[in-house]
Write an enzyme that holds these catalytic residues in place. Structure first.
Site, short mmCIF file in Angstrom:
data_model
loop_
_atom_site.label_atom_id
_atom_site.label_comp_id
_atom_site.label_asym_id
_atom_site.label_seq_id
_atom_site.Cartn_x
_atom_site.Cartn_y
_atom_site.Cartn_z
N ASN A 221 0.85 -1.20 0.00
CA ASN A 221 0.00 0.00 0.00
C ASN A 221 0.88 1.24 0.00
O ASN A 221 2.11 1.14 0.03
CB ASN A 221 -0.97 -0.03 1.19
N ALA B 245 1.28 1.59 11.60
CA ALA B 245 1.53 0.90 10.33
C ALA B 245 0.24 0.68 9.56
O ALA B 245 -0.83 0.52 10.15
CB ALA B 245 2.19 -0.45 10.62
N ASP C 3 -4.43 -6.11 5.21
CA ASP C 3 -5.51 -6.86 5.86
C ASP C 3 -5.48 -8.33 5.47
O ASP C 3 -5.91 -9.18 6.23
CB ASP C 3 -6.87 -6.27 5.47
N LYS D 266 7.47 -18.53 -9.36
CA LYS D 266 6.87 -17.39 -10.04
C LYS D 266 5.68 -17.86 -10.90
O LYS D 266 5.81 -18.82 -11.65
CB LYS D 266 7.93 -16.72 -10.92
N PRO E 69 -3.30 -11.37 10.95
CA PRO E 69 -3.58 -11.08 12.36
C PRO E 69 -3.73 -9.58 12.54
O PRO E 69 -3.07 -8.80 11.85
CB PRO E 69 -2.33 -11.60 13.07
N ILE F 263 -2.76 -6.73 14.66
CA ILE F 263 -1.75 -6.45 15.70
C ILE F 263 -2.33 -5.52 16.76
O ILE F 263 -2.17 -5.75 17.96
CB ILE F 263 -0.49 -5.83 15.05
N PHE G 109 -4.51 3.84 14.67
CA PHE G 109 -4.78 4.81 13.63
C PHE G 109 -5.99 4.34 12.82
O PHE G 109 -6.25 3.15 12.74
CB PHE G 109 -3.57 4.97 12.70
N LYS H 248 -14.19 1.82 15.17
CA LYS H 248 -12.92 1.08 15.15
C LYS H 248 -12.31 1.04 16.54
O LYS H 248 -11.79 0.00 16.97
CB LYS H 248 -11.96 1.76 14.17
N LYS I 145 -11.56 -2.54 18.23
CA LYS I 145 -10.18 -2.98 18.46
C LYS I 145 -9.84 -2.99 19.94
O LYS I 145 -8.91 -3.66 20.36
CB LYS I 145 -9.20 -2.06 17.73
#
Ligand code: C5P
Length: 393
Positions: A206, A270, A274, A283, A300, A302, A320, A334, A338
């Site tokens: 990302n 970070a 997801d 490859k 997971p 974190i 965040f 959130k 969390k």
């Protein structure tokens, strides 16, 4: 009085060590200097002695030095060992655990934290051998003041110039936790993106640059915290005075965070992927027909794991929330989901936030929502660290 053992190794940047000794003495530190044989080609023991007001040590096998103060004692009587400039050679010796001269012997014998400020030619800095040595040293907890980029004495351009003495002084003060509200506290910060491999050559990533998380790590260290920064792949330098652990995937990030516990505070900045991909061992080839479908599995969480009640839960957990709409509402949901204490919410819908220099955030805590004006990421980090400092004051 805090005592610094300053090891000056070879390289043209050794002249800046004189300025560093002057700044340290002025700030009230006791400075004892050790000069390597290569360092002695660039600065004299006399100059270091005049500025530090203390005897300068150069020789492992000096009978007079050993009778005054054995080399083991020399390495242990300091509060912090600093290597500035740290040449490629001394970093390699440290990584390998060699002890053939006074400086490397002290570094192997010390039980104190070690901070290195590397300086060398850009090709030497970027050589895989030096990269591997730095990774090994950082994984052992050696603190690094990254070199600056710019024109070098050898005529080349790039990273390798010794950080300026005031920057090294600030990193020393952060490492010593000088008088900050977070002195004696341990903070874990996650930063940057994760890379989730699809096959040996491709990955899902990302746009996170790590700028906000890295700035938070530096700001917490500046308030005296011992900081473990767990960073995904980023192109920015490790912050000074912080232990940076480099990881690629969410699973590795979680393992590094768990290994770094216990902590007083955790800040999860970070942008963790997801999902991870059920990766192919080889490859993937274009075979014609339908493109391959990626099988995704959930990573997971974190932040949620850190926030779960238990003996290892940090006293303060900050998450965040990067959203593109309904910022306050989604961020509040959130926070509840969390289980973290605070959420720093930002709108990443426009261009230039993710990867940019500025951030406009909404801080959600038990006190409600606080909207901060648009600020540089460094300023946001400073304000957040200050607010965290108040919790522990
Ligand atoms: O669920 P979402 O990714 O929006 O949550 C963002 C917050 O959760 C950030 O603080 C991020 O660092 C953290 N997070 C995490 N592990 C994940 C996903 C998100 O720590 N797997």
């Amino acid at each position: 009085m805090k005592r610094i053992l300053l090891i000056v190794s070879g390289g043209i940047a050794a002249y800046k060590a004189l300025e560093l000794v002057r700044l340290l003495s002025k700030a009230g530190y006791g400075v004892r200097c050790v000069l390597t044989p290569a360092g002695e080609k660039f600065v004299t023991p006399m100059a270091l002695q005049a500025l530090s007001g203390e005897k300068v040590y150069t020789d492992l096998f000096s009978l007079t030095d050993e009778s005054e103060m054995g080399h083991i004692e020399l390495s242990r009587s300091a509060d912090l060992v600093v290597v500035a400039p740290a040449s490629a050679d001394i970093l390699a010796k440290m990584a390998a655990g060699l002890a053939g001269d006074l400086a490397s012997t002290l570094l192997l014998a010390t039980d104190k934290r070690v901070l290195v400020a590397p300086a060398m030619n850009v090709r030497m800095w970027e050589h895989p051998a030096t990269r591997a040595n730095m990774a090994r040293l950082e994984s052992r907890g050696v603190l690094v003041v990254a070199p600056d980029s710019g024109p070098m004495a050898c005529g080349e351009f790039g990273p390798g110039r010794l950080a300026e003495p005031p920057v090294i002084l600030a990193a020393i003060e952060a490492a010593l936790g000088v008088a900050g509200p977070l002195s004696g506290r341990h903070a874990i910060v996650t930063s940057g993106p994760t890379h989730e491999p699809i096959d040996p050559v491709r990955y899902i990533a990302n746009r996170s640059s790590g700028k906000q998380g890295h700035a938070i790590a530096a700001a917490l260290a500046a308030l005296g915290a011992r900081v473990t920064l767990v960073s995904g792949p980023v192109s920015i330098a490790d912050p000074a005075g912080v232990q940076t652990l480099h990881v690629e995937t969410a699973a590795q990030m979680l393992a590094a965070v768990e290994a770094a516990l216990p902590a007083d505070v955790a800040v999860c900045a970070a942008a963790v992927g997801d999902w991870r991909v059920a990766t192919a061992a080889q490859k993937m080839k274009k075979a014609g027909g339908a493109p391959p479908a990626l099988q995704l599995a959930e990573n997971p969480d974190i932040l949620a794991q850190l926030s779960a009640p238990g003996p290892l839960r940090p006293r303060l957990v900050v998450g965040f929330a990067a959203e593109t709409e309904h910022l306050a509402e989604y961020a509040a949901a959130k926070r509840a989901r969390k289980g973290c204490d605070w959420i720093v919410a930002n709108n990443v819908g426009g261009t230039g936030i993710m990867g940019g220099e500025e951030n406009e955030v909404l801080l959600l805590s038990d006190e409600g929502a606080q909207a901060w004006p648009k600020l540089s990421k460094r300023e946001v980090a400073g304000l957040l660290a200050e607010k965290i400092g108040k919790i522990f004051a």
